[in-house]
Motif scaffolding. Structure first.
Motif, PDB file in Angstrom:
ATOM      1  N   SER A  21     -83.362 122.628 -80.081  1.00 57.17           N
ATOM      2  CA  SER A  21     -82.231 121.853 -80.591  1.00 57.17           C
ATOM      3  C   SER A  21     -82.718 120.581 -81.274  1.00 57.17           C
ATOM      4  CB  SER A  21     -81.270 121.506 -79.455  1.00 57.17           C
ATOM      5  OG  SER A  21     -80.151 120.805 -79.938  1.00 57.17           O
ATOM      6  N   GLY A  22     -83.714 119.912 -80.662  1.00 57.03           N
ATOM      7  CA  GLY A  22     -84.278 118.708 -81.277  1.00 57.03           C
ATOM      8  C   GLY A  22     -84.882 119.000 -82.637  1.00 57.03           C
ATOM      9  N   PHE A  23     -85.523 120.179 -82.771  1.00 61.79           N
ATOM     10  CA  PHE A  23     -86.108 120.570 -84.058  1.00 61.79           C
ATOM     11  C   PHE A  23     -85.023 120.761 -85.114  1.00 61.79           C
ATOM     12  CE2 PHE A  23     -87.326 124.098 -86.912  1.00 61.79           C
ATOM     13  CZ  PHE A  23     -88.380 123.471 -87.586  1.00 61.79           C
ATOM     14  N   LEU A 313     -67.621 117.472 -75.909  1.00 61.07           N
ATOM     15  CA  LEU A 313     -68.365 118.670 -76.308  1.00 61.07           C
ATOM     16  C   LEU A 313     -69.382 119.096 -75.249  1.00 61.07           C
ATOM     17  CD1 LEU A 313     -69.197 117.677 -80.012  1.00 61.07           C
ATOM     18  CD2 LEU A 313     -67.289 119.081 -79.218  1.00 61.07           C
ATOM     19  N   ASP A 314     -69.724 118.185 -74.344  1.00 57.69           N
ATOM     20  CA  ASP A 314     -70.760 118.448 -73.354  1.00 57.69           C
ATOM     21  C   ASP A 314     -70.384 119.670 -72.511  1.00 57.69           C
ATOM     22  OD1 ASP A 314     -72.720 118.439 -71.447  1.00 57.69           O
ATOM     23  OD2 ASP A 314     -72.254 116.473 -70.626  1.00 57.69           O
ATOM     24  N   PRO A 315     -71.196 120.745 -72.530  1.00 57.56           N
ATOM     25  CA  PRO A 315     -70.846 121.945 -71.758  1.00 57.56           C
ATOM     26  C   PRO A 315     -70.790 121.704 -70.253  1.00 57.56           C
ATOM     27  CG  PRO A 315     -73.082 122.121 -72.660  1.00 57.56           C
ATOM     28  CD  PRO A 315     -72.447 120.914 -73.293  1.00 57.56           C
ATOM     29  N   VAL A 355     -75.438 119.884 -79.552  1.00 59.22           N
ATOM     30  CA  VAL A 355     -74.702 120.663 -78.549  1.00 59.22           C
ATOM     31  C   VAL A 355     -74.605 122.123 -78.976  1.00 59.22           C
ATOM     32  CG1 VAL A 355     -72.468 120.962 -77.415  1.00 59.22           C
ATOM     33  CG2 VAL A 355     -73.395 118.669 -77.744  1.00 59.22           C
ATOM     34  N   ASN A 356     -74.301 122.348 -80.260  1.00 63.36           N
ATOM     35  CA  ASN A 356     -74.132 123.719 -80.762  1.00 63.36           C
ATOM     36  C   ASN A 356     -75.419 124.535 -80.681  1.00 63.36           C
ATOM     37  OD1 ASN A 356     -71.484 123.157 -81.343  1.00 63.36           O
ATOM     38  ND2 ASN A 356     -71.858 122.670 -83.490  1.00 63.36           N
ATOM     39  N   ASN A 357     -76.566 123.863 -80.642  1.00 59.84           N
ATOM     40  CA  ASN A 357     -77.851 124.569 -80.595  1.00 59.84           C
ATOM     41  C   ASN A 357     -78.483 124.563 -79.203  1.00 59.84           C
ATOM     42  OD1 ASN A 357     -78.855 125.494 -83.461  1.00 59.84           O
ATOM     43  ND2 ASN A 357     -77.796 123.545 -83.765  1.00 59.84           N
TER      44      ASN A 357
END
Length: 757
Positions: A21-23, A313-315, A355-357
């Protein structure tokens, strides 16, 4: 007690997701950081420095979980204006003047970071709650227009334009070079882009238009592999490929005008060894501190709004520590300023991508910074092949999203008065300044609230009064009662109470004693409802059924209509749900106030209470059954208290003895000592211990309370039940019932009618 989580084990388990996700986030942050820096009249590398310092610092010291930090869209206009202001004061020319102006702004950024950190240490994260929602929307829309004004011309290779000026006679409405002048000059630039004599400018404009097309249309391509590379990264990749194609295949130089190519990207070693000279020479001037306060205000508002949005958005549905985040953002901004970067803020778009990734902790923010360092260390020379118009296309798209006509449409749907607040804030921000704009928005909101309520005293008398009462009921529910008024001015009082409640609990917020509830509060309550629902709790707002509103939007402001016999046409969410319940049970539903409540005569409960009216009544065709909200009063003069509650009434086909049935508690035992005798049932000791039954005709009451009736009461929740001889009055608590409680009361009453008949 549940076993303690192994935090290290969970962290290592989710590490691959956060690295990935960071990438992905870094792919967006790279071009966006370059573009935001250049739009801010700063060196391109400043945006990357901001993202790197922010990612490293906030990931370690911050209080949020899935947010990403870096340079913010909303600060572009302020920084650019400040750089140009100090550049003209430097006495230098050209690039040297811009550089000197930026060195002064770096000092302002460092001071802004100090103020942000102080806000966090003083626990003033709640300050964001004092800004009306429509005023914030107006400020953000103005920022969007500022970005559009400064970026569109560069995107179309017309960087040096000052726009147009408009005047009536000698009175200048729009000045050349101002934000409005640049905005009104966009059509002229669009027309001029088709007639450039210089082919290099034409290619630059084409790069900008293609970049904008990618931003608009690429997200609509729903392919899981293409989605791995976000749209902004394609804007970087395509021009680099195009540049190499001309250079290696066609053996020609890049056709895009060199003045519109990114330059001065230092390598990693140069960044570390050649730190900028931060110029604090203007620290004593009012203009300097005006810039500092503006930067701090905007950075804090953007960050706090983004944190609140990303929490939704936090799961894992965690709640961020905003004060800790402010401290971390402040410290990161100080470091960024000394290293040549911009203000570090929490950014919603990159956080959403995170979040999406699959990003689920702060390590994603850290790795986003790590990959940016890697890009600069390995590919700094490739970045100079990116045309500036292509990067400006990213900002043009962002500016449009902030100031989209859909924003105006949404504000209008909430209420016409919100549109006034929105446009006052927007125009004042564009014409005067950001601080003045938001302050005028706050003042306008307060004035409109006074006009709507036709009362200044409502706010003046009750502003400092404690208006929120919270307690935990016997069944474990949290009940919160709000009095007088609840608006952006005093919402923090309600927020403090709600924040103290675990989100997996049941909460009822009652506004029946509140004269006025504004749009900002309604919007925040909706956020709480979503949060509690996602975390397994239940959050319900009641008591707004007698409040008028001019809009059907659920966020519309509401004011009590005390003397009207006609309820507003726009039903509240609670009324809509009651209407649905009535349809399910084939009952009639009427929202109107009804002063005629003769069927409640002779009930002991109302012997010392004055009925004002019933409303929200469900009934069957023969009126044998009614479930309703009721307003009544206890006491008189200064001791008078107005109470609203929900009750059910059953008219029976046979006569019953008069009686009162309650759960037996301490107070009922005191009644017994005072001579009010509890009727005993020797063959039902559990019933006699748990219930307090009062009535004059003991024999008839014992005949009525058969074994089946007693077992019914023993196996169901407690309610206050009275008989006046012909009917039964049933209610649970002396407050309005929630939808869940209405369903339970309706079911209980229907079954009781069958058993007791």
């Amino acid at each position: 007690m549940s076993p303690k989580k192994n935090s290290l084990k969970d962290f290592l388990k989710t590490l691959p997701k956060n690295i990935f996700s960071g990438f992905v986030v870094s792919l967006i942050a790279l071009p966006l950081g370059l573009g935001l820096a250049m739009a801010s009249e700063a060196p391109p590398i400043a945006g990357i420095i901001t993202a790197v310092i922010g990612g490293l610092t906030v990931s370690i010291l911050g209080g949020s979980n899935v947010t990403i930090t870096g340079p913010g869209n909303s600060l572009v206009g302020v920084v650019a204006g400040a750089v140009l202001f100090y550049a003209t004061q430097s006495g230098l020319d050209g690039e040297a003047a811009s550089q000197q102006g930026y060195f002064v702004v770096l000092a302002a950024i460092v001071c802004s970071g100090m103020l942000l950190a102080i806000l966090g240490f003083l626990r003033l994260g709640k300050l964001a709650d004092f800004f009306p929602s429509s005023a914030i929307q107006g400020m953000l829309a103005a920022i969007g227009l500022i970005i559009l004004a400064k970026s569109t011309h560069t995107m179309l290779a017309n960087q040096g334009t000052k726009g147009v000026s408009l005047s009536i006679g000698d009175f200048v409405i729009v000045e050349e070079g101002s934000v409005l002048g640049l905005l009104f000059g966009i059509p002229k630039t669009i027309i001029g882009a088709f007639s450039y004599d210089n082919s290099g400018l034409t290619y630059a404009a084409i790069a900008g238009v293609l970049g904008l097309a990618i931003m608009v249309f690429y997200p609509k391509i729903r392919n899981k592999y293409l989605q791995l590379i976000p749209a902004p990264m394609w804007i970087v990749i395509f021009p680099i490929i195009f540049s190499y194609y001309y250079e290696l295949v066609l053996q020609k130089p890049n056709p895009i005008d060199s003045g519109y190519m990114i330059s001065n990207i230092p390598d990693f070693n140069s960044i570390v060894t050649n730190l900028p000279t931060v110029d604090f020479s203007h620290i004593a001037s009012p203009a300097f501190w005006s810039i500092v306060i503006t930067l701090t205000l905007i950075a804090s508002i953007e960050s706090l709004l983004s944190i609140k949005a990303v929490d939704k958005l936090d799961p894992e549905k965690r709640r961020s520590n905003v004060n800790r985040d402010l401290k971390a953002l402040g410290l990161a901004t100080i470091g960024s300023g000394f290293l040549g970067g911009l203000n570090v803020v929490t950014v919603i778009a990159r956080s959403s991508v995170n979040v999406n990734n699959g990003g689920n902790n702060r390590s994603a923010n850290f790795f986003h910074a790590f990959f940016l360092v890697l890009f600069i260390a390995l590919f700094s020379t490739q970045l100079t092949r990116i045309p500036l118009p292509a990067l400006m296309a990213i900002l043009v798209f962002t500016g449009y999203k902030l100031a989209s006509p859909n924003v105006v449409k949404k504000i209008f749907s909430i209420g016409k008065e919100q549109l006034i607040i929105f446009f006052v804030t927007l125009l004042a921000t564009l014409k005067i300044g950001l601080i003045e704009g938001i302050l005028l928005g706050v003042i306008t909101t307060f004035i409109i609230h006074i006009i709507i309520n036709k009362s200044f005293s409502l706010f003046f008398r009750n502003w400092l009064k404690p208006n929120v009462l919270m307690f935990k009921e016997d069944d474990g529910n949290y009940f919160v009662s709000v009095k007088h008024f609840c608006s952006f001015i005093n919402f923090y009082k309600l927020k403090n109470k709600l924040d103290a409640i675990p989100e997996n609990q049941e909460v009822i917020v009652d506004f029946s004693m509140c004269d006025f509830v504004d749009h900002t509060v309604m919007e925040n309550l909706n956020n709480y409802q979503e949060l509690f629902t996602k975390r397994g709790g239940h959050f319900e707002v009641i008591g707004l059924d007698m409040h008028g509103t001019d809009s059907e939007h659920p966020f519309a402001l509401r004011r009590l209509i005390p003397f009207s016999n006609i309820l507003p046409n726009n039903l509240t969410k609670r009324q809509t749900q009651i209407e649905e319940i009535a349809q399910d049970f084939e009952l009639n539903y009427n929202t109107s106030k009804n002063k005629e409540a003769y069927f409640l005569d002779n009930f002991l409960f109302f012997k010392t209470r004055q009925i004002d009216h019933t409303f929200n009544q469900m009934s069957n065709g023969k009126s044998h059954f009614k479930l309703f909200d009721i307003t009544f009063s206890e006491g008189e003069f200064i001791a008078k208290e107005v109470v609203r509650t929900t009750m059910a009434y059953i008219e029976l086909d046979k006569e019953l003895p008069t009686f009162t049935l309650d759960k037996e508690g301490f107070l009922e035992k005191m009644y017994a000592l005072a001579g009010f005798k509890d009727i005993p049932f020797d063959n039902h000791p559990d019933f006699s211990n748990r219930f307090y039954l009062l009535g004059e005709d003991e024999g008839a009451i014992k005949t009525t309370f058969t074994t089946d009736v007693i077992r019914f009461f023993e196996s169901n929740p407690y309610y206050h039940i009275e008989s006046n001889g012909r009917g039964l009055l049933i209610f649970e608590k002396e407050r309005l019932a929630s939808i869940k409680e209405i369903k339970a009361l309706l079911d209980f009453s229907k079954r009781l009618e069958v058993v007791i008949s």
